[in-house]
Design a protein around this motif. Structure first.
Motif, short mmCIF file in Angstrom:
data_model
loop_
_atom_site.label_atom_id
_atom_site.label_comp_id
_atom_site.label_asym_id
_atom_site.label_seq_id
_atom_site.Cartn_x
_atom_site.Cartn_y
_atom_site.Cartn_z
N ILE A 26 -2.11 -6.03 6.36
CA ILE A 26 -1.80 -5.09 7.70
C ILE A 26 -0.51 -5.33 8.24
O ILE A 26 0.39 -4.98 8.70
CB ILE A 26 -2.99 -4.72 8.48
CG1 ILE A 26 -4.26 -4.08 7.51
CG2 ILE A 26 -2.63 -3.69 9.42
CD1 ILE A 26 -5.38 -3.80 8.18
N ARG A 27 -0.72 -6.67 8.93
CA ARG A 27 0.52 -7.22 9.94
C ARG A 27 1.75 -7.20 9.17
O ARG A 27 2.74 -7.03 9.57
CB ARG A 27 -0.15 -8.55 10.38
CG ARG A 27 -1.05 -8.56 11.52
CD ARG A 27 -1.30 -9.91 12.09
NE ARG A 27 -0.24 -10.24 13.01
CZ ARG A 27 0.67 -11.45 12.64
NH1 ARG A 27 0.46 -12.03 11.80
NH2 ARG A 27 1.65 -11.77 13.66
N ASP A 28 1.59 -7.71 7.97
CA ASP A 28 2.86 -7.99 6.95
C ASP A 28 3.64 -6.70 6.79
O ASP A 28 4.86 -6.53 6.95
CB ASP A 28 2.60 -9.16 5.87
CG ASP A 28 2.25 -10.32 5.92
OD1 ASP A 28 2.51 -10.72 7.14
OD2 ASP A 28 1.77 -10.99 5.10
N TYR A 29 2.69 -5.78 6.39
CA TYR A 29 3.25 -4.54 6.02
C TYR A 29 3.88 -3.82 7.06
O TYR A 29 5.15 -3.30 7.05
CB TYR A 29 2.38 -3.71 5.28
CG TYR A 29 2.85 -2.30 4.75
CD1 TYR A 29 3.50 -2.49 3.51
CD2 TYR A 29 2.72 -1.04 5.34
CE1 TYR A 29 4.13 -1.19 3.09
CE2 TYR A 29 3.25 -0.09 4.71
CZ TYR A 29 3.98 -0.03 3.49
OH TYR A 29 4.30 1.03 2.88
N SER A 30 3.27 -3.86 8.15
CA SER A 30 3.77 -2.82 9.53
C SER A 30 4.77 -3.63 9.97
O SER A 30 5.64 -3.07 10.55
CB SER A 30 2.61 -2.94 10.40
OG SER A 30 1.92 -4.12 10.85
N TRP A 31 4.90 -5.06 9.90
CA TRP A 31 6.01 -5.64 10.29
C TRP A 31 7.35 -5.28 9.70
O TRP A 31 8.34 -5.27 10.48
CB TRP A 31 5.93 -7.49 10.16
CG TRP A 31 6.96 -8.26 10.44
CD1 TRP A 31 7.91 -8.69 9.81
CD2 TRP A 31 7.17 -8.77 11.84
NE1 TRP A 31 8.68 -9.81 10.18
CE2 TRP A 31 8.42 -9.57 11.66
CE3 TRP A 31 6.82 -8.43 13.08
CZ2 TRP A 31 8.92 -10.04 13.04
CZ3 TRP A 31 7.25 -9.14 14.24
CH2 TRP A 31 8.30 -9.88 14.19
N TRP A 62 3.47 2.68 14.11
CA TRP A 62 3.51 1.83 13.47
C TRP A 62 3.42 0.61 14.13
O TRP A 62 2.75 -0.61 13.89
CB TRP A 62 4.81 1.53 12.67
CG TRP A 62 4.70 2.27 11.39
CD1 TRP A 62 5.19 3.54 10.96
CD2 TRP A 62 3.82 2.33 10.26
NE1 TRP A 62 5.00 4.19 9.75
CE2 TRP A 62 4.16 3.36 9.28
CE3 TRP A 62 2.98 1.25 9.94
CZ2 TRP A 62 3.64 3.34 8.08
CZ3 TRP A 62 2.29 1.32 8.69
CH2 TRP A 62 2.65 2.05 7.84
N ARG A 63 3.82 0.77 15.56
CA ARG A 63 3.34 -0.39 16.56
C ARG A 63 2.14 -0.49 16.93
O ARG A 63 1.61 -1.63 17.03
CB ARG A 63 4.27 -0.09 17.58
CG ARG A 63 6.01 -0.15 17.60
CD ARG A 63 6.37 0.25 18.79
NE ARG A 63 6.33 -0.81 19.82
CZ ARG A 63 6.58 -0.28 21.20
NH1 ARG A 63 7.03 0.76 21.54
NH2 ARG A 63 6.30 -1.09 22.16
N ARG A 64 1.24 0.57 16.86
CA ARG A 64 -0.15 0.68 17.01
C ARG A 64 -0.77 -0.27 15.81
O ARG A 64 -1.74 -0.89 15.98
CB ARG A 64 -0.61 1.91 17.14
CG ARG A 64 -0.13 2.62 18.44
CD ARG A 64 -1.19 3.95 18.67
NE ARG A 64 -2.20 4.09 18.79
CZ ARG A 64 -3.12 4.41 17.81
NH1 ARG A 64 -2.52 5.37 16.92
NH2 ARG A 64 -4.54 4.56 18.14
N VAL A 65 -0.45 0.05 14.53
CA VAL A 65 -0.90 -0.56 13.35
C VAL A 65 -0.66 -1.83 13.49
O VAL A 65 -1.81 -2.62 13.03
CB VAL A 65 -0.29 0.01 12.22
CG1 VAL A 65 -0.35 -0.75 11.13
CG2 VAL A 65 -0.59 1.69 11.78
N TYR A 66 0.37 -2.25 13.94
CA TYR A 66 0.60 -3.89 14.05
C TYR A 66 -0.47 -4.55 15.03
O TYR A 66 -0.84 -5.61 14.99
CB TYR A 66 2.10 -3.91 14.37
CG TYR A 66 2.60 -5.54 14.40
CD1 TYR A 66 2.65 -6.15 13.26
CD2 TYR A 66 2.95 -6.25 15.43
CE1 TYR A 66 2.93 -7.57 13.44
CE2 TYR A 66 3.13 -7.33 15.46
CZ TYR A 66 3.34 -8.31 14.58
OH TYR A 66 3.62 -9.58 14.69
N SER A 67 -0.47 -3.82 16.16
CA SER A 67 -1.27 -4.15 17.06
C SER A 67 -2.71 -4.58 16.67
O SER A 67 -3.57 -5.40 16.91
CB SER A 67 -1.39 -3.44 18.47
OG SER A 67 -0.14 -3.51 19.26
#
Length: 411
Positions: free
Chosen positions: A70-75, A90-95
């Motif tokens: 999840i982190r890698d994709y949203s990054w 997308w910033r929320r997804v990364y968080s």
């Protein structure tokens, strides 16, 4: 102490950490809300739901792997195109990815320092989730982090004296006719009538003397509170230089490399450190004069500016009113009215249109001949002083010592 006792203590600490972290989280997976708009791809939302399920089922290994995906994709989403165009979803997804990864890491591997770094990445690049839970998680993790030896036990004043002898930093002369006026605790109405309305710079005295930071802040204190936290650092003398770049590092690493052992110029500049580390925010106060603006208190942008002697902010202008409070060290500042803009040669590119091409302390008058016509004011800002910089007022700033400033941008 026996190995068995050490093992028991470690297990007890891990259990305590686990309990404290779980107390921060919703009690059930159903209460751990994952609501996203259609802007987030359905496959990513499915992954988030899977990671949540795995975490609440106690499957830390699987949850860790899923959260990393999840982190890698949203990054990738965060780093595609212009930052201002990145959707908040997308910033929320990364968080969420950072939160789940950090929780699994410290409960599975006991790597608290790395878990804090992951949380900081969520705070720096992500958006607030679950009542700003990443800040709360870091507060818990820091209590359990065993601090190693700090890079320095030397005070800022002692370091500044040593560097003054070796750097030969000259203190510029401030001519009487160009000096920014100074006022001792003016009333709100006096400040509004004589400086805010006519848009005139002024140094305010006696306003910040009672702020806790004026007595508490030192290298040791900053390292104690924020040493393990990851922050963005500007590398290079000023942001207009071709070799200028940015890097992420811990505050301890920054102090060791650029403050204690000055190998090069590094600057923790224009960073909302106080949102990232609320404990430091308790040491400062928003100047009362900000109430004269149109916005609410939460609309005020508070930035940290921390670095060695020699850091420079080139001549530029900002779109908001600014109170620049000096906490540690001194800064030399030149100020030019917006009416002088035709003599200041702003960059023609959109990215740097608010920045002058002129090096004000060493101007190329062959290339920029009209600069000689520009009139300015100047000052040396000392600890405890607050400089009012009106909106769109051009200003050049150079640190004369190891320096920590706090800026308040308001409308």
């Amino acid at each position: 102490m026996s190995e068995a006792s050490l093992s028991d203590n470690k297990m007890s600490a891990t259990c305590s950490l686990s309990e404290e972290l779980r107390d921060l989280l919703p009690q059930t997976k159903e209460d751990f809300k994952l609501d996203f708009s259609e802007k987030v791809e359905k496959s990513v939302v499915v992954l988030l739901h899977q990671a949540r399920e795995l975490f609440y089922e106690g499957k830390k290994n699987e949850c860790l792997k899923t959260s990393e995906i999840i982190r890698d994709y949203s990054w990738e989403k965060l780093n595609t195109g212009n930052w201002r165009d990145v959707d908040k979803e997308w910033r929320r997804v990364y968080s969420y990815g950072c939160l789940l990864k950090a929780l699994c890491m410290c409960l599975k591997t006991d790597d608290i320092a790395e878990a804090i770094r992951v949380c900081d990445m969520g705070l720096l690049m992500g958006a607030s989730i679950l009542g700003n839970i990443l800040v709360k998680v870091v507060n818990v993790l820091q209590k359990h982090l065993q601090h190693g030896k700090r890079p320095s036990e030397t005070g800022i004043e002692e370091l500044s004296k040593k560097k003054t002898k070796s750097d030969h930093t000259l203190t510029p002369a401030v001519k009487l006719g160009t000096a920014v006026p100074q006022l001792q605790c003016p009333s709100l109405e006096f400040f509004r009538k004589n400086y805010l309305v006519p848009q005139k710079p002024v140094i305010l005295e006696g306003i910040a003397n009672h702020w806790p930071c004026m007595k508490k802040w030192s290298l040791d204190y900053i390292q104690e509170i924020a040493g393990c936290r990851t922050v963005p650092v500007e590398l290079g003398s000023k942001y207009t230089d071709e070799e200028w770049s940015q890097s992420l590092m811990t505050v301890n690493e920054f102090i060791s490399k650029y403050i204690v052992n000055k190998n090069d110029i590094g600057y923790l500049a224009q960073h909302q450190l106080f949102d990232q580390i609320p404990e430091l925010k308790q040491d400062i106060c928003i100047p009362d004069y900000c109430c004269l603006g149109n916005g609410e208190e939460e609309d005020i942008t508070i930035n940290a500016w921390f670095g060695p002697a020699g850091t420079i902010s080139p001549l530029h202008q900002d779109p908001q009113q600014n109170f620049l409070a000096q906490v540690l060290g001194r800064k030399y500042i030149q100020l030019y009215s917006p009416e002088e803009s035709e003599f200041l040669y702003p960059h023609e590119t959109q990215l740097l249109h608010n920045t002058s091409q002129v090096d004000v302390e060493n101007p190329n008058l062959i290339k920029f001949p009209k600069f000689t016509k520009a009139s300015y004011q100047s000052c040396i800002l000392n600890p405890g002083q607050i400089l009012f910089i009106p909106v769109k007022y051009w200003h050049y700033v150079r640190a004369l010592d190891i320096s920590f400033s706090v800026s308040f941008w308001w409308s």
